[in-house]
Write a protein that holds these residues in place. Structure first.
Motif, PDB file in Angstrom:
ATOM      1  N   ALA A  78      14.227 -18.732 -20.317  1.00 62.48           N
ATOM      2  CA  ALA A  78      14.745 -20.252 -19.926  1.00 62.48           C
ATOM      3  C   ALA A  78      13.777 -21.137 -19.633  1.00 62.48           C
ATOM      4  O   ALA A  78      13.730 -22.348 -19.937  1.00 62.48           O
ATOM      5  CB  ALA A  78      15.907 -20.292 -18.990  1.00 62.48           C
ATOM      6  N   LEU A  79      12.542 -20.469 -18.806  1.00 61.85           N
ATOM      7  CA  LEU A  79      11.525 -21.387 -18.357  1.00 61.85           C
ATOM      8  C   LEU A  79      10.626 -22.129 -19.663  1.00 61.85           C
ATOM      9  O   LEU A  79      10.080 -23.131 -19.349  1.00 61.85           O
ATOM     10  CB  LEU A  79      10.379 -20.484 -17.728  1.00 61.85           C
ATOM     11  N   PHE A  80      10.878 -21.431 -20.823  1.00 65.10           N
ATOM     12  CA  PHE A  80       9.974 -21.951 -21.910  1.00 65.10           C
ATOM     13  C   PHE A  80      10.765 -22.946 -22.849  1.00 65.10           C
ATOM     14  O   PHE A  80       9.876 -23.355 -23.744  1.00 65.10           O
ATOM     15  CB  PHE A  80       9.409 -20.829 -22.637  1.00 65.10           C
ATOM     16  N   ALA A  81      11.979 -23.511 -22.571  1.00 64.03           N
ATOM     17  CA  ALA A  81      12.766 -24.090 -23.436  1.00 64.03           C
ATOM     18  C   ALA A  81      12.065 -25.551 -23.351  1.00 64.03           C
ATOM     19  O   ALA A  81      11.579 -26.190 -22.444  1.00 64.03           O
ATOM     20  CB  ALA A  81      14.300 -24.409 -22.847  1.00 64.03           C
ATOM     21  N   GLY A  82      11.835 -26.006 -24.700  1.00 64.05           N
ATOM     22  CA  GLY A  82      11.199 -27.464 -24.832  1.00 64.05           C
ATOM     23  C   GLY A  82       9.600 -27.281 -24.552  1.00 64.05           C
ATOM     24  O   GLY A  82       9.039 -28.382 -24.915  1.00 64.05           O
ATOM     25  N   LYS A  83       9.113 -26.365 -24.757  1.00 63.53           N
ATOM     26  CA  LYS A  83       7.590 -26.084 -24.444  1.00 63.53           C
ATOM     27  C   LYS A  83       6.938 -25.554 -25.576  1.00 63.53           C
ATOM     28  O   LYS A  83       7.574 -25.124 -26.588  1.00 63.53           O
ATOM     29  CB  LYS A  83       7.239 -24.993 -23.338  1.00 63.53           C
ATOM     30  N   VAL A  84       5.728 -26.161 -25.947  1.00 66.70           N
ATOM     31  CA  VAL A  84       5.115 -25.619 -26.947  1.00 66.70           C
ATOM     32  C   VAL A  84       4.335 -24.412 -26.414  1.00 66.70           C
ATOM     33  O   VAL A  84       3.664 -24.522 -25.393  1.00 66.70           O
ATOM     34  CB  VAL A  84       4.072 -26.645 -27.426  1.00 66.70           C
ATOM     35  N   VAL A  85       4.439 -23.213 -26.938  1.00 69.86           N
ATOM     36  CA  VAL A  85       4.127 -21.909 -26.608  1.00 69.86           C
ATOM     37  C   VAL A  85       2.943 -21.296 -27.453  1.00 69.86           C
ATOM     38  O   VAL A  85       3.200 -21.227 -28.642  1.00 69.86           O
ATOM     39  CB  VAL A  85       5.180 -21.021 -26.201  1.00 69.86           C
ATOM     40  N   ILE A  86       1.762 -21.029 -27.102  1.00 69.89           N
ATOM     41  CA  ILE A  86       0.794 -20.462 -27.870  1.00 69.89           C
ATOM     42  C   ILE A  86       0.724 -18.914 -27.629  1.00 69.89           C
ATOM     43  O   ILE A  86       0.848 -18.331 -26.554  1.00 69.89           O
ATOM     44  CB  ILE A  86      -0.860 -20.938 -27.651  1.00 69.89           C
ATOM     45  N   ASP A  87       1.114 -18.120 -28.876  1.00 73.15           N
ATOM     46  CA  ASP A  87       1.047 -16.793 -28.483  1.00 73.15           C
ATOM     47  C   ASP A  87      -0.219 -16.096 -28.846  1.00 73.15           C
ATOM     48  O   ASP A  87      -0.674 -16.205 -30.128  1.00 73.15           O
ATOM     49  CB  ASP A  87       2.269 -15.991 -29.756  1.00 73.15           C
ATOM     50  N   ALA A  88      -0.873 -15.876 -27.888  1.00 73.39           N
ATOM     51  CA  ALA A  88      -2.303 -15.075 -28.146  1.00 73.39           C
ATOM     52  C   ALA A  88      -2.027 -13.781 -27.802  1.00 73.39           C
ATOM     53  O   ALA A  88      -3.364 -13.040 -27.634  1.00 73.39           O
ATOM     54  CB  ALA A  88      -3.265 -15.743 -27.183  1.00 73.39           C
ATOM     55  N   MET A  89      -1.193 -13.058 -27.767  1.00 78.42           N
ATOM     56  CA  MET A  89      -0.762 -11.652 -27.341  1.00 78.42           C
ATOM     57  C   MET A  89      -0.860 -10.865 -28.621  1.00 78.42           C
ATOM     58  O   MET A  89      -0.849 -11.379 -30.010  1.00 78.42           O
ATOM     59  CB  MET A  89       0.657 -11.431 -26.841  1.00 78.42           C
ATOM     60  N   ASN A  90      -1.348  -9.589 -28.597  1.00 72.04           N
ATOM     61  CA  ASN A  90      -1.334  -8.593 -29.687  1.00 72.04           C
ATOM     62  C   ASN A  90      -0.673  -7.314 -29.330  1.00 72.04           C
ATOM     63  O   ASN A  90      -0.297  -7.167 -28.201  1.00 72.04           O
ATOM     64  CB  ASN A  90      -2.752  -8.288 -29.940  1.00 72.04           C
ATOM     65  N   HIS A  91       0.088  -6.932 -30.228  1.00 72.83           N
ATOM     66  CA  HIS A  91       0.910  -5.606 -30.197  1.00 72.83           C
ATOM     67  C   HIS A  91       0.440  -4.760 -31.581  1.00 72.83           C
ATOM     68  O   HIS A  91       0.193  -5.145 -32.530  1.00 72.83           O
ATOM     69  CB  HIS A  91       2.404  -6.072 -30.327  1.00 72.83           C
ATOM     70  N   TRP A  92       0.538  -3.351 -31.190  1.00 74.95           N
ATOM     71  CA  TRP A  92       0.437  -2.718 -32.310  1.00 74.95           C
ATOM     72  C   TRP A  92       1.388  -1.845 -32.624  1.00 74.95           C
ATOM     73  O   TRP A  92       1.826  -0.898 -32.359  1.00 74.95           O
ATOM     74  CB  TRP A  92      -0.958  -1.800 -31.904  1.00 74.95           C
ATOM     75  N   PRO A  93       2.550  -2.412 -33.377  1.00 70.60           N
ATOM     76  CA  PRO A  93       3.778  -1.792 -33.632  1.00 70.60           C
ATOM     77  C   PRO A  93       3.740  -0.824 -34.710  1.00 70.60           C
ATOM     78  O   PRO A  93       2.882  -0.756 -35.514  1.00 70.60           O
ATOM     79  CB  PRO A  93       4.796  -3.266 -34.170  1.00 70.60           C
ATOM     80  N   PRO A  94       4.594   0.111 -34.533  1.00 68.54           N
ATOM     81  CA  PRO A  94       4.896   1.100 -35.724  1.00 68.54           C
ATOM     82  C   PRO A  94       4.940   0.152 -37.232  1.00 68.54           C
ATOM     83  O   PRO A  94       5.299  -0.859 -37.158  1.00 68.54           O
ATOM     84  CB  PRO A  94       6.030   1.838 -35.661  1.00 68.54           C
ATOM     85  N   ALA A  95       4.221   0.921 -38.268  1.00 71.66           N
ATOM     86  CA  ALA A  95       4.124   0.174 -39.427  1.00 71.66           C
ATOM     87  C   ALA A  95       5.584  -0.417 -39.946  1.00 71.66           C
ATOM     88  O   ALA A  95       5.496  -1.304 -40.517  1.00 71.66           O
ATOM     89  CB  ALA A  95       3.422   1.005 -40.615  1.00 71.66           C
ATOM     90  N   GLU A  96       6.516   0.420 -39.667  1.00 68.15           N
ATOM     91  CA  GLU A  96       7.907   0.197 -40.254  1.00 68.15           C
ATOM     92  C   GLU A  96       8.733  -0.841 -39.248  1.00 68.15           C
ATOM     93  O   GLU A  96       9.736  -1.430 -39.987  1.00 68.15           O
ATOM     94  CB  GLU A  96       9.018   1.442 -40.136  1.00 68.15           C
ATOM     95  N   GLU A  97       7.941  -1.517 -38.288  1.00 73.00           N
ATOM     96  CA  GLU A  97       8.612  -2.685 -37.467  1.00 73.00           C
ATOM     97  C   GLU A  97       8.765  -3.979 -38.377  1.00 73.00           C
ATOM     98  O   GLU A  97       7.809  -4.131 -38.960  1.00 73.00           O
ATOM     99  CB  GLU A  97       7.628  -2.844 -36.220  1.00 73.00           C
TER     100      GLU A  97
END
Length: 185
Positions: A78-97
């Motif tokens: 809820a804190l992010f409602a109305g905000k512009v958010v840059i996603d600079a995160m990385n995740h190494w998910p399984p290939a089937e995700e």
């Protein structure tokens, strides 16, 4: 425009430093009490104000998520409602995700405009940014414009790659991950 950088590890302080140098007011938050990152902030991003994540986000126009992927689930959407958010995160998910990480970020932060960028460049390659082209992906034209202006002001050359779905092109395992181009190349 006020910037909140969530993450006081490697990437967050670099982005905070670049934003401060471009004249933006910057708040930075770690995963705990803001007093725990005061010394880091003074040394790595002098001029940034250490705050709690909720206080930093509440007063920001643009929020940069530069936290480890496993900490993302601890944020209050809820804190992010109305905000512009840059996603600079990385995740190494399984290939089937089925989803890219930014699609998951946008789903969880419903009401925010999420843009994927800055995740495909190593923090040690972010400075100096002059001439570095960075990929930018998002679904909101207005948010893409805000983020592109921010990136330009801090010294990068934004290159739009498409929607959040197309942001997968910037994620681990893609040909663009770990790459950037310089104007002279």
């Amino acid at each position: 425009m006020k910037i909140a950088v969530l993450g006081a590890g490697h990437v967050g302080p670099v982005i905070a430093r670049l934003a401060l140098a471009a004249g933006y007011p910057v708040a930075i938050a770690g995963s705990g009490d803001p007093s725990r990152i005061e010394m880091i902030t003074e040394f790595l991003a002098p001029g940034a104000v250490p705050l709690s994540a909720s206080d930093a986000v509440a007063d920001a126009d643009l929020v940069v998520l530069a936290i480890p992927w496993h900490r993302f689930a601890t944020l209050e959407p809820a804190l992010f409602a109305g905000k512009v958010v840059i996603d600079a995160m990385n995740h190494w998910p399984p290939a089937e995700e089925p989803q890219g990480t930014s699609e998951e970020v946008a789903r969880r932060l419903a009401g925010a405009d999420v843009v994927k960028t800055l995740n495909h460049i190593a923090y040690q390659d972010m400075e100096p940014p002059a001439g570095h082209a960075v990929g930018v992906a998002g679904d909101s034209p207005a948010a893409l414009e805000v983020v592109s202006e921010f990136l330009s002001r801090i010294g990068f050359e934004p290159m739009r790659v498409g929607s959040l779905f197309d942001g997968r092109l910037l994620e681990p395992g893609s040909p663009a991950f770990g790459k950037f181009a310089k104007e002279s190349e």
